[in-house]
Design a protein around this motif. Structure first.
Motif, PDB file in Angstrom:
ATOM      1  N   PHE A   1      20.229  18.024 -16.354  1.00 14.96           N
ATOM      2  CA  PHE A   1      19.896  17.565 -14.832  1.00 14.96           C
ATOM      3  C   PHE A   1      18.539  17.522 -14.634  1.00 14.96           C
ATOM      4  CE2 PHE A   1      19.432  18.086 -10.424  1.00 14.96           C
ATOM      5  CZ  PHE A   1      20.213  17.461  -9.693  1.00 14.96           C
ATOM      6  N   SER A   2      17.818  18.618 -14.823  1.00 18.86           N
ATOM      7  CA  SER A   2      16.408  18.846 -14.487  1.00 18.86           C
ATOM      8  C   SER A   2      15.583  17.779 -15.529  1.00 18.86           C
ATOM      9  CB  SER A   2      15.723  20.252 -14.872  1.00 18.86           C
ATOM     10  OG  SER A   2      16.670  21.019 -13.914  1.00 18.86           O
ATOM     11  N   GLN A   3      16.032  17.554 -16.772  1.00 21.33           N
ATOM     12  CA  GLN A   3      15.118  16.552 -17.592  1.00 21.33           C
ATOM     13  C   GLN A   3      15.450  15.112 -16.995  1.00 21.33           C
ATOM     14  OE1 GLN A   3      17.036  17.149 -21.516  1.00 21.33           O
ATOM     15  NE2 GLN A   3      15.751  19.133 -21.910  1.00 21.33           N
ATOM     16  N   ILE A   4      16.725  14.849 -16.590  1.00 19.80           N
ATOM     17  CA  ILE A   4      16.950  13.340 -16.236  1.00 19.80           C
ATOM     18  C   ILE A   4      16.268  13.147 -14.800  1.00 19.80           C
ATOM     19  CG2 ILE A   4      18.824  12.075 -14.981  1.00 19.80           C
ATOM     20  CD1 ILE A   4      20.590  12.878 -17.273  1.00 19.80           C
ATOM     21  N   LEU A   5      16.293  14.412 -13.842  1.00 16.61           N
ATOM     22  CA  LEU A   5      15.477  14.361 -12.720  1.00 16.61           C
ATOM     23  C   LEU A   5      14.060  13.846 -12.889  1.00 16.61           C
ATOM     24  CD1 LEU A   5      15.410  14.097  -9.534  1.00 16.61           C
ATOM     25  CD2 LEU A   5      15.555  16.652  -9.581  1.00 16.61           C
ATOM     26  N   ASP A   6      13.392  14.824 -13.864  1.00 21.12           N
ATOM     27  CA  ASP A   6      12.143  14.555 -14.167  1.00 21.12           C
ATOM     28  C   ASP A   6      11.575  13.126 -14.718  1.00 21.12           C
ATOM     29  OD1 ASP A   6       9.388  15.789 -14.444  1.00 21.12           O
ATOM     30  OD2 ASP A   6       9.828  15.527 -16.627  1.00 21.12           O
ATOM     31  N   ARG A   7      12.524  12.590 -15.705  1.00 21.78           N
ATOM     32  CA  ARG A   7      12.371  11.381 -16.158  1.00 21.78           C
ATOM     33  C   ARG A   7      12.437  10.371 -15.385  1.00 21.78           C
ATOM     34  NH1 ARG A   7      15.541  12.437 -20.359  1.00 21.78           N
ATOM     35  NH2 ARG A   7      17.364  11.260 -19.600  1.00 21.78           N
ATOM     36  N   ASN A   8      13.317  10.457 -14.207  1.00 23.20           N
ATOM     37  CA  ASN A   8      13.150   9.324 -13.002  1.00 23.20           C
ATOM     38  C   ASN A   8      12.607   9.857 -11.937  1.00 23.20           C
ATOM     39  OD1 ASN A   8      15.493   7.262 -14.199  1.00 23.20           O
ATOM     40  ND2 ASN A   8      16.104   9.555 -14.904  1.00 23.20           N
TER      41      ASN A   8
ATOM     42  N   HIS B   1       9.803   9.090 -10.723  1.00 22.74           N
ATOM     43  CA  HIS B   1       9.093   8.017 -10.110  1.00 22.74           C
ATOM     44  C   HIS B   1      10.020   6.781  -9.207  1.00 22.74           C
ATOM     45  CE1 HIS B   1      11.042   6.320 -13.776  1.00 22.74           C
ATOM     46  NE2 HIS B   1      10.886   5.059 -13.267  1.00 22.74           N
ATOM     47  N   ARG B   2      11.305   7.134  -9.586  1.00 26.09           N
ATOM     48  CA  ARG B   2      12.294   6.385  -8.727  1.00 26.09           C
ATOM     49  C   ARG B   2      13.210   7.463  -7.701  1.00 26.09           C
ATOM     50  NH1 ARG B   2      15.715   2.830 -12.952  1.00 26.09           N
ATOM     51  NH2 ARG B   2      16.173   4.950 -13.848  1.00 26.09           N
ATOM     52  N   PHE B   3      12.645   8.763  -7.552  1.00 26.56           N
ATOM     53  CA  PHE B   3      13.096   9.755  -6.721  1.00 26.56           C
ATOM     54  C   PHE B   3      12.412  10.105  -5.587  1.00 26.56           C
ATOM     55  CE2 PHE B   3      13.909  14.314  -5.940  1.00 26.56           C
ATOM     56  CZ  PHE B   3      15.208  14.116  -5.593  1.00 26.56           C
ATOM     57  N   CYS B   4      12.676   9.427  -4.380  1.00 28.42           N
ATOM     58  CA  CYS B   4      11.908   9.777  -3.013  1.00 28.42           C
ATOM     59  C   CYS B   4      12.055  11.183  -2.721  1.00 28.42           C
ATOM     60  CB  CYS B   4      11.925   8.849  -2.187  1.00 28.42           C
ATOM     61  SG  CYS B   4      13.561   8.750  -1.200  1.00 28.42           S
ATOM     62  N   ALA B   5      13.452  11.714  -2.486  1.00 24.09           N
ATOM     63  CA  ALA B   5      13.801  13.008  -2.110  1.00 24.09           C
ATOM     64  C   ALA B   5      15.404  13.070  -2.310  1.00 24.09           C
ATOM     65  CB  ALA B   5      13.333  13.238  -0.729  1.00 24.09           C
TER      66      ALA B   5
ATOM     67  N   LEU C   1      13.631  24.336  -7.694  1.00 26.33           N
ATOM     68  CA  LEU C   1      12.603  24.084  -6.912  1.00 26.33           C
ATOM     69  C   LEU C   1      11.122  23.736  -7.389  1.00 26.33           C
ATOM     70  CD1 LEU C   1      13.469  27.730  -5.020  1.00 26.33           C
ATOM     71  CD2 LEU C   1      13.676  25.622  -4.180  1.00 26.33           C
ATOM     72  N   LEU C   2      11.220  23.523  -8.692  1.00 32.38           N
ATOM     73  CA  LEU C   2       9.805  22.965  -9.147  1.00 32.38           C
ATOM     74  C   LEU C   2       9.717  21.642  -8.715  1.00 32.38           C
ATOM     75  CD1 LEU C   2       9.990  24.322 -12.941  1.00 32.38           C
ATOM     76  CD2 LEU C   2       8.668  24.952 -11.013  1.00 32.38           C
ATOM     77  N   PHE C   3      10.790  20.713  -8.163  1.00 30.81           N
ATOM     78  CA  PHE C   3      10.641  19.529  -7.836  1.00 30.81           C
ATOM     79  C   PHE C   3      10.677  19.516  -6.229  1.00 30.81           C
ATOM     80  CE2 PHE C   3      13.320  19.396 -11.455  1.00 30.81           C
ATOM     81  CZ  PHE C   3      12.834  18.433 -12.371  1.00 30.81           C
ATOM     82  N   ASP C   4       9.358  19.137  -5.838  1.00 29.11           N
ATOM     83  CA  ASP C   4       8.799  19.454  -4.345  1.00 29.11           C
ATOM     84  C   ASP C   4       9.767  18.558  -3.401  1.00 29.11           C
ATOM     85  OD1 ASP C   4       6.836  20.915  -5.329  1.00 29.11           O
ATOM     86  OD2 ASP C   4       5.414  19.167  -5.212  1.00 29.11           O
TER      87      ASP C   4
ATOM     88  N   GLY D   1      16.802  33.987  -2.535  1.00 25.05           N
ATOM     89  CA  GLY D   1      15.550  33.456  -3.054  1.00 25.05           C
ATOM     90  C   GLY D   1      15.273  31.938  -2.796  1.00 25.05           C
ATOM     91  N   ILE D   2      16.073  31.310  -2.027  1.00 30.96           N
ATOM     92  CA  ILE D   2      15.645  29.893  -1.773  1.00 30.96           C
ATOM     93  C   ILE D   2      14.870  29.973  -0.495  1.00 30.96           C
ATOM     94  CG2 ILE D   2      16.802  27.636  -1.154  1.00 30.96           C
ATOM     95  CD1 ILE D   2      19.401  28.450  -2.470  1.00 30.96           C
ATOM     96  N   PRO D   3      13.766  29.387  -0.438  1.00 32.14           N
ATOM     97  CA  PRO D   3      12.955  29.220   0.570  1.00 32.14           C
ATOM     98  C   PRO D   3      13.636  28.562   1.794  1.00 32.14           C
ATOM     99  CG  PRO D   3      11.548  28.586  -1.222  1.00 32.14           C
ATOM    100  CD  PRO D   3      13.173  28.591  -1.742  1.00 32.14           C
ATOM    101  N   ILE D   4      13.692  28.800   3.082  1.00 31.61           N
ATOM    102  CA  ILE D   4      14.177  28.229   4.172  1.00 31.61           C
ATOM    103  C   ILE D   4      13.814  26.930   4.464  1.00 31.61           C
ATOM    104  CG2 ILE D   4      14.381  28.061   6.653  1.00 31.61           C
ATOM    105  CD1 ILE D   4      14.449  31.308   6.543  1.00 31.61           C
ATOM    106  N   GLU D   5      12.551  26.548   4.076  1.00 33.30           N
ATOM    107  CA  GLU D   5      12.006  25.080   4.102  1.00 33.30           C
ATOM    108  C   GLU D   5      12.460  24.127   3.077  1.00 33.30           C
ATOM    109  OE1 GLU D   5       8.776  27.621   1.944  1.00 33.30           O
ATOM    110  OE2 GLU D   5      10.155  28.018   3.682  1.00 33.30           O
ATOM    111  N   ARG D   6      13.203  24.832   2.072  1.00 33.81           N
ATOM    112  CA  ARG D   6      13.892  23.794   0.948  1.00 33.81           C
ATOM    113  C   ARG D   6      15.501  23.836   1.055  1.00 33.81           C
ATOM    114  NH1 ARG D   6      10.479  23.461  -3.288  1.00 33.81           N
ATOM    115  NH2 ARG D   6      11.918  21.966  -4.200  1.00 33.81           N
ATOM    116  N   MET D   7      15.949  24.452   2.076  1.00 34.28           N
ATOM    117  CA  MET D   7      17.531  24.643   2.194  1.00 34.28           C
ATOM    118  C   MET D   7      18.185  23.718   3.207  1.00 34.28           C
ATOM    119  SD  MET D   7      19.399  28.249   3.251  1.00 34.28           S
ATOM    120  CE  MET D   7      18.864  29.114   1.938  1.00 34.28           C
ATOM    121  N   MET D   8      19.477  23.306   3.098  1.00 32.59           N
ATOM    122  CA  MET D   8      20.305  22.696   3.796  1.00 32.59           C
ATOM    123  C   MET D   8      21.618  23.319   3.935  1.00 32.59           C
ATOM    124  SD  MET D   8      19.522  18.746   3.249  1.00 32.59           S
ATOM    125  CE  MET D   8      17.716  18.020   2.903  1.00 32.59           C
TER     126      MET D   8
END
Length: 321
Positions: free
Chosen positions: A161-168, A170-174, A191-194, A216-223
């Motif tokens: 999952f992380s490898q595919i996300l990293d590879r793409n 440039h096409r991933f806004c959020a 969490l390495l993906f801002d 350990g999930i920062p509140i500012e990165r959670m839904m």
């Protein structure tokens, strides 16, 4: 149950048969989406994102979203259903149909994300990993074409999952990796993906180990989400002692439109997810927590409302968290 709190449930499977009164192929009661929604709105749920997991289900999700101004939806293909691209006989045509549906939903102000898409290595009997990876990658192209964030699924597949996300990227806004049940290592990898958030629900809060990971999930990165009609918080779950809000509940055989149904999760119960998150993180001000999570969700899926969400967060003060 009136509430001044504002919450957004980012994952509700309103296309599921249980919301039509069908359980394991048997009809127990009439379709009851209006009653389910009424409970959600009275509980402080401000908006709901209806999940699409296939081309046909995405069409249905869009139709449901048009029922109410507070409903929105996703368009995409779940990893366990990715064989539908090839079974359609023309994968490119299938992809174009997804693009067309997403554009239609965007014009209607209803489609807010591409998904549910990703990888699920727990259920490879539904779809082999190679097909999952191929069409997960393809849906980044869909996100780039329609300029939408992504609603992501990751189960037992963090490395690929992380490898595919990293590879793409440039096409991933959020986006959000929803229904997160992974390890602390999986969490930290995401969490390495801002611009990637983590969605938690009852399935994320089952064990004490789960609670430690969520802590350990920062509140500012959670839904928060329910993923209803699945992933309810059960009495056997580690976080149950943090739950303060309950609803009347009856078995499906004794259906009552004014009660929830035992064993069927629904969006009003996202309040319980919020309560368990607050409890395991030691947050005393649950209103402030709800505002922070609301702001996160607007940031990704409702950017047009970001200013008002930010103002509400500032007005309530930021020290409470």
């Amino acid at each position: 149950m009136p509430s001044a709190m504002r919450m957004i449930d980012i994952a509700v499977n309103l296309t599921d048969g249980m919301f039509k009164g069908i359980y394991n192929g048997k009809q127990y009661h009439a379709a009851d989406i209006p009653a389910v929604l009424a409970r959600a709105w009275s509980a402080g749920v401000d908006r709901i994102i209806v999940t699409g997991g296939s081309l046909e289900e995405s069409r249905e999700a869009l139709a449901i979203a048009e029922m109410d101004g507070r409903l929105f939806c996703t368009v995409g293909v779940h990893p366990t259903r990715c064989k539908e691209f090839e079974e359609s006989g023309d994968p490119e045509q299938h992809f174009r149909a997804l693009v067309s549906l997403a554009k239609e939903g965007i014009e209607k102000g209803k489609v807010v994300a591409v998904g549910e898409c990703g990888l699920d290595y727990d259920r490879l009997h539904f779809c082999p990993s190679e097909i999952q990876k191929k069409y997960f990658e393809k849906q980044f192209e869909l996100a780039a074409v329609v300029k939408l964030p992504m609603f992501l699924h990751m189960r037992a597949a963090a490395e690929d999952f992380s490898q595919i996300l990293d590879r793409n990227k440039h096409r991933f806004c959020a986006g959000v990796a929803h229904s997160f049940t992974g390890s602390a290592e999986d969490r930290d990898r995401l969490l390495l993906f801002d611009n990637l958030f983590i969605g938690v629900n009852g399935c994320s809060l089952k064990t004490s180990e789960n609670l430690d990971v969520v802590k350990g999930i920062p509140i500012e990165r959670m839904m928060i989400e329910t993923d209803s009609p699945y992933c309810e918080i059960k009495n056997t779950h580690a976080g149950i002692n943090f739950v303060k809000t309950t609803w009347p509940s009856k078995k499906k055989e004794k259906y009552d439109r004014d009660s929830t149904i035992k064993g069927r999760n629904e969006p009003c119960l996202v309040r319980q997810v919020l309560e368990v998150v607050a409890g395991c993180k030691g947050v005393a001000d649950i209103d402030q927590l709800s505002k922070a999570l609301y702001h996160n969700t607007c940031r990704v899926f409702f950017p047009q409302d970001l200013d008002s969400a930010a103002d509400a967060l500032l007005e309530s003060g930021s020290d409470a968290l």
